[in-house]
Design a protein around this motif. Structure first.
Motif, PDB file in Angstrom:
ATOM      1  N   LEU A   1      -3.176  12.960  -6.982  1.00  0.00           N
ATOM      2  CA  LEU A   1      -4.288  12.013  -6.975  1.00  0.00           C
ATOM      3  C   LEU A   1      -4.215  11.123  -5.740  1.00  0.00           C
ATOM      4  CD1 LEU A   1      -6.692  10.564  -8.376  1.00  0.00           C
ATOM      5  CD2 LEU A   1      -5.014   9.165  -9.560  1.00  0.00           C
ATOM      6  N   TYR A   2      -3.040  10.561  -5.482  1.00  0.00           N
ATOM      7  CA  TYR A   2      -2.914   9.623  -4.366  1.00  0.00           C
ATOM      8  C   TYR A   2      -2.989  10.337  -3.020  1.00  0.00           C
ATOM      9  CZ  TYR A   2      -1.302   5.649  -1.629  1.00  0.00           C
ATOM     10  OH  TYR A   2      -1.212   4.632  -0.706  1.00  0.00           O
ATOM     11  N   LYS A   3      -2.300  11.482  -2.927  1.00  0.00           N
ATOM     12  CA  LYS A   3      -2.208  12.169  -1.635  1.00  0.00           C
ATOM     13  C   LYS A   3      -3.494  12.882  -1.243  1.00  0.00           C
ATOM     14  CE  LYS A   3       2.788  12.927  -1.707  1.00  0.00           C
ATOM     15  NZ  LYS A   3       3.882  13.937  -1.780  1.00  0.00           N
ATOM     16  N   ARG A   4      -4.211  13.428  -2.245  1.00  0.00           N
ATOM     17  CA  ARG A   4      -5.364  14.266  -1.908  1.00  0.00           C
ATOM     18  C   ARG A   4      -6.711  13.601  -2.185  1.00  0.00           C
ATOM     19  NH1 ARG A   4      -1.986  18.190  -4.557  1.00  0.00           N
ATOM     20  NH2 ARG A   4      -0.944  19.497  -3.038  1.00  0.00           N
ATOM     21  N   VAL A   5      -6.811  12.878  -3.296  1.00  0.00           N
ATOM     22  CA  VAL A   5      -8.109  12.326  -3.703  1.00  0.00           C
ATOM     23  C   VAL A   5      -8.328  10.927  -3.144  1.00  0.00           C
ATOM     24  CG1 VAL A   5      -9.595  11.720  -5.659  1.00  0.00           C
ATOM     25  CG2 VAL A   5      -8.118  13.733  -5.791  1.00  0.00           C
ATOM     26  N   LEU A   6      -7.426  10.012  -3.474  1.00  0.00           N
ATOM     27  CA  LEU A   6      -7.624   8.616  -3.090  1.00  0.00           C
ATOM     28  C   LEU A   6      -7.498   8.388  -1.588  1.00  0.00           C
ATOM     29  CD1 LEU A   6      -5.671   6.904  -6.009  1.00  0.00           C
ATOM     30  CD2 LEU A   6      -8.140   7.124  -5.757  1.00  0.00           C
ATOM     31  N   SER A   7      -6.852   9.323  -0.890  1.00  0.00           N
ATOM     32  CA  SER A   7      -6.694   9.183   0.560  1.00  0.00           C
ATOM     33  C   SER A   7      -7.841   9.816   1.341  1.00  0.00           C
ATOM     34  CB  SER A   7      -5.365   9.813   0.996  1.00  0.00           C
ATOM     35  OG  SER A   7      -5.350  11.194   0.660  1.00  0.00           O
ATOM     36  N   SER A   8      -8.775  10.489   0.632  1.00  0.00           N
ATOM     37  CA  SER A   8      -9.891  11.146   1.324  1.00  0.00           C
ATOM     38  C   SER A   8     -10.903  10.116   1.812  1.00  0.00           C
ATOM     39  CB  SER A   8     -10.581  12.138   0.379  1.00  0.00           C
ATOM     40  OG  SER A   8     -11.282  11.450  -0.644  1.00  0.00           O
ATOM     41  N   ASP A   9     -11.618  10.449   2.879  1.00  0.00           N
ATOM     42  CA  ASP A   9     -12.592   9.515   3.461  1.00  0.00           C
ATOM     43  C   ASP A   9     -13.699   9.167   2.472  1.00  0.00           C
ATOM     44  OD1 ASP A   9     -11.195   9.444   5.828  1.00  0.00           O
ATOM     45  OD2 ASP A   9     -12.368  11.051   6.765  1.00  0.00           O
ATOM     46  N   GLY A  10     -14.131  10.179   1.690  1.00  0.00           N
ATOM     47  CA  GLY A  10     -15.208   9.950   0.728  1.00  0.00           C
ATOM     48  C   GLY A  10     -14.839   8.915  -0.322  1.00  0.00           C
ATOM     49  N   VAL A  11     -13.624   9.028  -0.863  1.00  0.00           N
ATOM     50  CA  VAL A  11     -13.179   8.091  -1.891  1.00  0.00           C
ATOM     51  C   VAL A  11     -12.889   6.719  -1.280  1.00  0.00           C
ATOM     52  CG1 VAL A  11     -11.355   7.574  -3.569  1.00  0.00           C
ATOM     53  CG2 VAL A  11     -12.320   9.874  -3.434  1.00  0.00           C
ATOM     54  N   LYS A  12     -12.322   6.707  -0.083  1.00  0.00           N
ATOM     55  CA  LYS A  12     -12.074   5.423   0.591  1.00  0.00           C
ATOM     56  C   LYS A  12     -13.379   4.653   0.777  1.00  0.00           C
ATOM     57  CE  LYS A  12      -7.867   6.484   3.207  1.00  0.00           C
ATOM     58  NZ  LYS A  12      -7.301   6.712   4.563  1.00  0.00           N
ATOM     59  N   ASN A  13     -14.440   5.387   1.111  1.00  0.00           N
ATOM     60  CA  ASN A  13     -15.753   4.762   1.291  1.00  0.00           C
ATOM     61  C   ASN A  13     -16.278   4.219  -0.049  1.00  0.00           C
ATOM     62  OD1 ASN A  13     -18.162   4.145   2.860  1.00  0.00           O
ATOM     63  ND2 ASN A  13     -19.154   5.765   1.685  1.00  0.00           N
ATOM     64  N   LEU A  14     -16.089   5.008  -1.126  1.00  0.00           N
ATOM     65  CA  LEU A  14     -16.524   4.570  -2.456  1.00  0.00           C
ATOM     66  C   LEU A  14     -15.805   3.300  -2.893  1.00  0.00           C
ATOM     67  CD1 LEU A  14     -16.606   7.947  -4.448  1.00  0.00           C
ATOM     68  CD2 LEU A  14     -18.587   6.538  -3.882  1.00  0.00           C
ATOM     69  N   LEU A  15     -14.534   3.196  -2.542  1.00  0.00           N
ATOM     70  CA  LEU A  15     -13.715   2.070  -2.989  1.00  0.00           C
ATOM     71  C   LEU A  15     -13.724   0.889  -2.031  1.00  0.00           C
ATOM     72  CD1 LEU A  15     -10.567   3.984  -4.358  1.00  0.00           C
ATOM     73  CD2 LEU A  15     -12.554   3.172  -5.627  1.00  0.00           C
ATOM     74  N   SER A  16     -14.521   0.995  -0.966  1.00  0.00           N
ATOM     75  CA  SER A  16     -14.520  -0.056   0.061  1.00  0.00           C
ATOM     76  C   SER A  16     -14.992  -1.410  -0.475  1.00  0.00           C
ATOM     77  CB  SER A  16     -15.396   0.368   1.250  1.00  0.00           C
ATOM     78  OG  SER A  16     -16.746   0.558   0.832  1.00  0.00           O
ATOM     79  N   GLU A  17     -15.776  -1.386  -1.569  1.00  0.00           N
ATOM     80  CA  GLU A  17     -16.265  -2.638  -2.150  1.00  0.00           C
ATOM     81  C   GLU A  17     -15.325  -3.162  -3.237  1.00  0.00           C
ATOM     82  OE1 GLU A  17     -20.220  -2.132  -3.605  1.00  0.00           O
ATOM     83  OE2 GLU A  17     -20.865  -0.984  -1.861  1.00  0.00           O
ATOM     84  N   TYR A  18     -14.225  -2.470  -3.451  1.00  0.00           N
ATOM     85  CA  TYR A  18     -13.318  -2.827  -4.537  1.00  0.00           C
ATOM     86  C   TYR A  18     -11.933  -3.170  -4.002  1.00  0.00           C
ATOM     87  CZ  TYR A  18     -16.913  -0.680  -7.450  1.00  0.00           C
ATOM     88  OH  TYR A  18     -18.098  -0.383  -8.051  1.00  0.00           O
ATOM     89  N   VAL A  19     -11.173  -3.872  -4.820  1.00  0.00           N
ATOM     90  CA  VAL A  19      -9.760  -4.111  -4.514  1.00  0.00           C
ATOM     91  C   VAL A  19      -8.973  -3.014  -5.211  1.00  0.00           C
ATOM     92  CG1 VAL A  19      -7.805  -5.675  -4.783  1.00  0.00           C
ATOM     93  CG2 VAL A  19     -10.102  -6.595  -4.369  1.00  0.00           C
ATOM     94  N   PHE A  20      -8.232  -2.227  -4.434  1.00  0.00           N
ATOM     95  CA  PHE A  20      -7.491  -1.103  -5.014  1.00  0.00           C
ATOM     96  C   PHE A  20      -6.012  -1.447  -5.109  1.00  0.00           C
ATOM     97  CE2 PHE A  20      -4.936   2.768  -4.474  1.00  0.00           C
ATOM     98  CZ  PHE A  20      -5.353   3.455  -5.601  1.00  0.00           C
ATOM     99  N   ALA A  21      -5.419  -1.133  -6.243  1.00  0.00           N
ATOM    100  CA  ALA A  21      -3.985  -1.339  -6.436  1.00  0.00           C
ATOM    101  C   ALA A  21      -3.391  -0.116  -7.101  1.00  0.00           C
ATOM    102  CB  ALA A  21      -3.739  -2.570  -7.295  1.00  0.00           C
TER     103      ALA A  21
END
Length: 287
Positions: A1-21
């Motif tokens: 999840l962390y290495k492949r999904v959450l690090s992808s540009d698409g997901v980073k863009n989706l989470l740009s309005e959020y605080v991720f922990a």
């Protein structure tokens, strides 16, 4: 999840309005959050508001589309599972949809709602012809009661049931570890040991009972020396089992013997040199 999904540009863009922990749900502050939010499985992605109230959770197989859909639902104020549950209530003969609703509520640790739909599925699939009953009993035991609500007596009751009613199911074969852990955590150590001895007696030439004992010892920080002894027995029966070597390493590390932990994980690396996890383990044991 962390290495492949959450690090992808698409997901980073989706989470740009959020605080991720990100946290490890099995130690430190992560363990407190694990208990606070009644996390039932790994990985889990929680969507919270600024006060810490849970708005949505994604469990297990999480990809960009699921994250996008969940965020959109949260923004719109919609609740997908509640909408699906209404469809099931309107059409109670749709057992497939009912099963999905039941499992979703289990992973959300919503006891009453999961109970409502699970009881209906269990009634329709009494003989486990669709494989739903064994999955539900196992999931109620492992995910809802053992991990989520931490009612270890109820966890044991459901896991005993899946083993008794559907002994040939894959869930029955997986239930034993969590059944023994339930007895350990509820203070019934004598029952736990008895069950483990019965398992060894039934399968004296199999490595699995010994691995089960070792795994329960490690996960529950329980009878570590016996755990090491049993991990060794599993390795004697199958020296090529990299997983058994990893278990042995974890138990030695838990005991504080970093040197033996490093030796054991080296054996796992030799057997499976392409496995990044074992390399991470080696680094962890060396700190």
């Amino acid at each position: 999840l962390y290495k492949r999904v959450l690090s992808s540009d698409g997901v980073k863009n989706l989470l740009s309005e959020y605080v991720f922990a990100r946290c490890n749900g099995e130690e430190g502050e992560g363990e407190k959050l694990f208990n606070q939010y009644k996390i039932t499985a790994f990985p889990t992605l929680l969507i919270l508001d600024s006060s810490g109230k849970e708005l949505e959770r994604l469990v297990d197989e999480i990809d960009e589309q699921k994250i996008k859909r969940s965020l959109e639902q949260v923004k719109s104020g919609k609740n997908e599972i509640e909408e699906i549950a209404k469809k099931v209530d309107a059409n109670p003969k749709d057992i497939d949809l009912m099963f999905n609703v039941c499992m979703t509520y289990i992973f959300k640790a919503e006891r009453e709602k999961s109970k409502k739909y699970c009881e209906k599925v269990l009634k329709v699939d009494q003989k486990n012809e669709k494989g739903y009953s064994s999955q539900i009993l196992f999931s109620l035991g492992k995910y809802l009661y053992f991990r989520g609500i931490k009612d270890y007596d109820l966890a044991a009751a459901h896991l005993e049931q899946v083993i008794k009613l559907f002994p040939d199911s894959k869930e029955a074969k997986s239930a034993f570890v969590f059944l023994i852990s339930s007895y350990v955590k509820s203070g019934k150590e004598g029952v736990a040991v008895m069950k483990l001895r019965e398992l060894v007696k039934k399968n004296p030439n199999s490595k699995e009972p010994y691995k089960t004992f070792a795994y329960v010892s490690w996960k529950n920080k329980w009878r570590i020396d016996q755990g090491i002894e049993n991990a060794r027995k599993a390795i004697d029966l199958d020296p090529s089992d990299d997983d058994a070597w990893d278990l042995l390493a974890e138990l030695y590390f838990l005991k504080g013997n970093k040197a033996e932990a490093a030796k054991a994980i080296d054996e796992a690396i030799k057997l499976k040199p392409s496995e990044d996890y074992y390399k991470e383990q080696k680094e962890r044991f060396s700190k």
